[in-house]
Design a protein around this motif. Structure first.
Motif, PDB file in Angstrom:
ATOM      1  N   LYS A 178       0.827  -1.208   0.000  1.00 52.49           N
ATOM      2  CA  LYS A 178       0.000   0.000   0.000  1.00 52.49           C
ATOM      3  C   LYS A 178       0.863   1.260   0.000  1.00 52.49           C
ATOM      4  CE  LYS A 178      -4.477  -1.320   1.317  1.00 52.49           C
ATOM      5  NZ  LYS A 178      -5.198  -1.984   2.390  1.00 52.49           N
ATOM      6  N   GLN A 182      -2.907   9.667  -0.640  1.00 50.99           N
ATOM      7  CA  GLN A 182      -3.059  10.002   0.772  1.00 50.99           C
ATOM      8  C   GLN A 182      -3.895   8.954   1.491  1.00 50.99           C
ATOM      9  OE1 GLN A 182      -4.513  13.902   0.030  1.00 50.99           O
ATOM     10  NE2 GLN A 182      -2.559  14.903   0.482  1.00 50.99           N
ATOM     11  N   GLN A 183      -4.955   8.511   0.798  1.00 57.79           N
ATOM     12  CA  GLN A 183      -5.834   7.516   1.394  1.00 57.79           C
ATOM     13  C   GLN A 183      -5.101   6.196   1.638  1.00 57.79           C
ATOM     14  OE1 GLN A 183      -9.289   6.521  -0.958  1.00 57.79           O
ATOM     15  NE2 GLN A 183      -9.769   4.938   0.553  1.00 57.79           N
ATOM     16  N   GLU A 224      -0.238   7.659   8.021  1.00 54.89           N
ATOM     17  CA  GLU A 224      -0.846   8.939   7.695  1.00 54.89           C
ATOM     18  C   GLU A 224       0.093  10.102   7.993  1.00 54.89           C
ATOM     19  OE1 GLU A 224      -4.478   9.540   9.698  1.00 54.89           O
ATOM     20  OE2 GLU A 224      -5.164  11.092   8.339  1.00 54.89           O
ATOM     21  N   GLU A 284      -5.032  12.303  -3.933  1.00 55.49           N
ATOM     22  CA  GLU A 284      -6.013  11.911  -2.914  1.00 55.49           C
ATOM     23  C   GLU A 284      -5.962  10.415  -2.637  1.00 55.49           C
ATOM     24  OE1 GLU A 284      -9.962  13.416  -3.699  1.00 55.49           O
ATOM     25  OE2 GLU A 284      -9.061  15.412  -3.888  1.00 55.49           O
ATOM     26  N   LYS A 285      -5.891   9.656  -3.745  1.00 53.93           N
ATOM     27  CA  LYS A 285      -5.785   8.204  -3.619  1.00 53.93           C
ATOM     28  C   LYS A 285      -4.524   7.837  -2.836  1.00 53.93           C
ATOM     29  CE  LYS A 285      -7.132   4.010  -4.960  1.00 53.93           C
ATOM     30  NZ  LYS A 285      -6.929   3.320  -6.215  1.00 53.93           N
ATOM     31  N   LYS A 345      -2.995   6.363   4.605  1.00 56.71           N
ATOM     32  CA  LYS A 345      -3.821   6.277   5.800  1.00 56.71           C
ATOM     33  C   LYS A 345      -4.153   4.816   6.095  1.00 56.71           C
ATOM     34  CE  LYS A 345      -7.898   8.751   7.495  1.00 56.71           C
ATOM     35  NZ  LYS A 345      -8.940   9.694   7.048  1.00 56.71           N
ATOM     36  N   GLU A 346      -4.550   4.100   5.027  1.00 57.08           N
ATOM     37  CA  GLU A 346      -4.905   2.680   5.193  1.00 57.08           C
ATOM     38  C   GLU A 346      -3.714   1.874   5.709  1.00 57.08           C
ATOM     39  OE1 GLU A 346      -6.533   1.077   1.568  1.00 57.08           O
ATOM     40  OE2 GLU A 346      -7.974   2.726   1.459  1.00 57.08           O
TER      41      GLU A 346
END
Lengths: 349, 520
Positions: free
Chosen positions: B293, B344-345, B353, B341-342, B348-349
């Motif tokens: 990820k 950053q997400q 983060e 955005e993807k 986070k996952e």
């Protein structure tokens, strides 16, 4: 005299010993010479075998001892890139650099003395002020910028179309500001005259001279203002001295005073500075030679660094160190000729 | 009177016309590259510059054409005998510069010499031998079925075995390949190629003259003399062309493309190249890079199109894989996936983060704008809270650092010597293995045995379509896994005066076939 020379020679050895030590010490920071010798896909074992073969795996002091032993016999190693003895490679590149420095020195000599003297004798004249302001600009422009501008103006040429072409004055101004170009922008040209050994000269053919113009002018551009200012300042000081006033009172012609009595004493510090500057000029040739692809020592040295061609770097630094020692010795000798009261170090007073 | 004279000259020209058709070589070409050949021994070093020299002074058995197909050169024809054997028929009546005639014994000599060369032996590792059948027929044999046999044959430039045999005056073998110091072959040359080296002053100039007995009479080339000057400084090289000092330069720096386009006396040719520029993410040094990820987040954070447009000034093709278009492994469906955005997400996952700090290393004089690319990438990563400590180095110092894997993200450019996708995998993404030499330049320690096995299987698949499907699948898997961060393929550019007809002789391999060059 003999004692002086012996002292200088022993100094030269010391200088070269120190230079070689320093050059050897920094070689690890210069990178891996193998990268330039093998392709990317060569395996690590292959690389190691080549490294072993070249003696690069030995500790630094072993490498230095080997180098020093050979150097004492006049062998400064083999250049990795050229595959030839380094001294031979340097000998092949030296003439180009010397010719560049000679050409630039001639330009400096021919222009700096008359302009400097004139500016000292007539400090208030318009021409003096003009030359002085130009020289301030000249001294502050880096040599590579001068070179690039010269190439654009005189090799490629510029076409100015700023002014209206339908008017006579516009056309005239456009024409006056545009340049045709045509001067060679790189290299030494095709028609070199072989003098002796590795020396091929560009001084004996139009093509060769033509190729010398821009590089020499660029190289001179950095030193010329310095010399004009130096000669002017020294001359002004000398002109204030008592013996000049006495000569005037005696009724000597001003030409004799200025050019025989005053100029001679002016030249003393100029020669000292000149000798040092000549050495520095060798360093400036690195920039000039790079911009003009001038096949001299400066370009060779710069390329040797990017290729981490360590034997060539070491040999170059030692040769340049030697050049410095020699020019300084010659300067000291000339000094004695110009002013017999000067004592050489090592000579009993 | 003048009319009469013109008429007379005109009729002379007409009379001379049939002669001109047979491509009388009369022109002179002055050209400037950024470097000149390191040596005259074409087996001493495997590099673009040496292959360019090979194509001028030698001829390969077969050579690549513009469409990445093969043209017959010294091999007139070839056919597969079985899975592991290819039979070649040699052209008859071909002369070397020395006057010797080319036969299979020269090919055998060359093949054996290639096997000795430290730079070439890896490429020829799949080959087990050469069978000479008669003077003009021979077979190349591989250990396993080898789909890249013809690709490799483009590296066989037959050398004059008689010329390179025996001993020099000081007792050295003339066939010796020497890396350090001089050898017979590094200073003397006899090939079958269109040009003879007439004089050479290394680093200053090399002069070539057209070989009078050149076998290829169909070649349209009409250049009698070539003078090659190395001009390393970009600005000086461009100036030399614009001032008329040289007729042909390569490479053209991206900053000067517009300047050359504006000049009405010069022609510019550009082409999308095959050298991939990419970043490795070092999993051994950074724990977070083990997480797919996080790697994907990095892949989404890097804007390849932005780098190609802004930093490379459009002089690069944005990449999402290693294989460029035209290579069998090129997967059309893989596109750059810039989406902050993807990214950053994903961070986070993955539980990062707040980001982390890494080091990045890049050379600063090896690839076009390499240090600026690294700076841009570092700035882009800041947006997903990855703080980058960037260090750029001159290439001579960079490669030892690369070999020591001393940065968390390291930049590398790679061109496949075989002009084939598998080469990228073998060097850049295979699980590093010091014994086999696999993954020699894999500075990410990414290891995916499934993909390695797939590529290995493709390497013994002689059916082109099946093989391409496998390699494309491998590219897809690495893309999904974000095994590395591809940036772009560097474009190629050449420029010349208008009367030099460059376009037909150029190709994506960057081997200008100067023997066929027409100057008007």
């Amino acid at each position: 005299m003999l004692a002086f020379l012996v002292q200088r020679i022993s100094q030269a050895f010391l200088v070269m010993f120190v230079i070689s030590m320093i050059a050897f010490a920094i070689q690890d920071g210069l990178g891996d010479p193998l990268q330039e010798l093998v392709g990317m896909s060569v395996s690590l074992e292959e690389r190691d075998a080549i490294r072993e073969d070249m003696g690069l795996n030995d500790p630094i002091y072993v490498q230095y001892a080997r180098f020093a032993g050979n150097a004492l016999q006049g062998d400064l190693g083999i250049s990795y890139f050229y595959g030839k003895p380094t001294l031979q490679v340097i000998a092949e590149h030296l003439p180009a650099t010397l010719e560049l420095v000679i050409g630039a020195s001639l330009i400096i000599l021919v222009f700096s003395v008359p302009i400097g003297v004139y500016a000292a004798i007539r400090p208030q004249a318009f021409l003096s002020k003009f030359f002085m302001s130009i020289s301030t600009v000249g001294i502050s422009i880096p040599v590579f910028l001068t070179a690039i501008v010269l190439i654009q103006l005189f090799s490629i040429g510029v076409t100015i179309e700023l002014f209206p072409t339908e008017t006579g004055w516009g056309t005239w101004l456009n024409g006056a500001l545009s340049t045709d170009g045509g001067l060679p922008s790189y290299g030494r040209g095709d028609e070199l005259t072989h003098l002796f050994g590795t020396w091929t000269s560009g001084f004996f053919s139009w093509d060769g001279l033509w190729h010398l113009v821009l590089p020499c002018v660029s190289l001179a551009s950095i030193m010329l203002p310095l010399f004009i200012r130096l000669i002017r300042a020294e001359m002004m000081e000398v002109l204030q001295s008592d013996y000049i006033r006495y000569a005037r009172a005696k009724g000597l012609s001003s030409g004799r005073i200025n050019f025989l009595h005053a100029l001679k004493n002016t030249m003393l510090p100029v020669i000292t500075v000149g000798g040092v500057q000549l050495g520095i000029m060798v360093a400036y040739t690195i920039l000039t030679e790079t911009v003009f692809q001038w096949p001299g020592m400066g370009l060779m040295f710069l390329e040797a660094i990017t290729r981490s061609d360590i034997p060539l770097i070491v040999a170059y630094l030692m040769v340049v160190g030697l050049v410095f020692v020699i020019t300084n010795t010659i300067v000291d000798l000339i000094y004695g000729l110009v002013n017999p009261t000067v004592k050489l170090t090592g000579k009993k007073a | 009177m003048r009319k009469l004279l013109t008429a007379f000259v005109g009729s002379m020209a007409l009379a001379a016309a049939p002669l001109a058709l047979s491509a009388e070589a009369t022109k002179e070409l002055k050209m400037a590259y950024d470097a000149d050949p390191v040596t005259l021994d074409i087996h001493e070093q495997l590099s673009g510059g040496m292959l360019q020299l090979s194509h001028m002074t030698f001829d390969p058995l077969i050579r690549w054409n513009k469409d990445l197909g093969f043209d017959a050169r010294l091999a007139e024809s070839w056919e597969r005998v079985d899975d592991k054997t290819m039979r070649f028929n040699l052209r008859e009546g071909v002369k070397f510069h020395s006057g010797n005639e080319l036969t299979t014994k020269d090919v055998k000599f060359t093949y054996e010499r290639l096997k000795q060369s430290s730079d070439f032996k890896a490429i020829f590792a799949p080959f087990t031998g050469i069978n000479v059948i008669d003077d003009y027929t021979f077979e190349l044999v591989t250990a396993e079925p080898y789909p890249l046999l013809l690709n490799t044959a483009t590296y066989i430039f037959p050398m004059d075995s008689e010329f390179y045999s025996g001993e020099t005056e000081d007792g050295q073998s003339k066939a010796a390949i020497t890396k350090h110091g001089s050898s017979f072959a590094s200073g003397n040359l006899s090939g079958t190629g269109p040009y003879i080296v007439t004089s050479r002053q290394q680093g200053v100039r090399t002069e070539f003259e057209r070989f009078a007995d050149y076998w290829d009479e169909a070649s349209p080339g009409n250049v009698k003399k070539i003078v090659l000057t190395p001009i390393k400084e970009n600005n000086t090289r461009v100036s030399a062309l614009l001032s008329g000092g040289v007729d042909f330069i390569a490479p053209v720096p991206p900053t000067d493309l517009d300047r050359i386009k504006r000049d009405k006396d010069t022609d510019l040719v550009t082409m999308s190249g095959t050298r991939i520029i990419l970043f490795h993410l070092n999993q051994d040094r950074v724990e977070a890079f083990k997480n797919p990820k996080v790697r994907q987040a990095v892949a989404y954070a890097i804007n390849q199109e932005g780098i190609a447009a802004k930093i490379m000034k459009g002089f690069a093709t944005p990449a999402a894989q290693m294989s460029p278009a035209g290579y069998s492994g090129h997967n059309e469906s893989l596109k750059p996936r810039y989406d902050v955005e993807k990214a950053q997400q994903l961070m986070k996952e993955a539980g990062y983060e707040d980001g982390f700090t890494i080091t990045m290393m890049s050379p600063n004089n090896r690839y076009v704008n390499d240090d600026k690319i690294a700076q841009a990438a570092a700035a882009m990563l800041a947006r997903i809270n990855i703080t980058v400590d960037l260090k750029t180095l001159p290439k001579a110092q960079y490669w030892p650092e690369f070999d020591a894997r001393s940065g968390d993200m390291m930049l590398i450019g790679w061109h496949a010597d075989t002009e084939d996708s598998a080469n990228f995998f073998e060097f850049l993404t295979f699980c590093p293995n010091a014994d086999t030499g696999a993954g020699q330049y894999n500075a990410g320690y990414y290891c995916n045995p499934e993909v390695d096995a797939l590529v290995a299987k493709a390497n013994v698949e002689t059916d082109r379509e099946k093989r391409a499907a496998m390699l494309q699948d491998a590219e897809k898997q690495l893309y999904d896994d974000a095994a590395f961060i591809p940036l772009h393929w560097q474009d190629l550019a050449w420029a010349s005066k208008k009367n030099v007809k460059l376009e037909p002789i150029l190709n994506v391999m960057n081997f200008p076939y100067l023997g066929d060059l027409v100057v008007e």
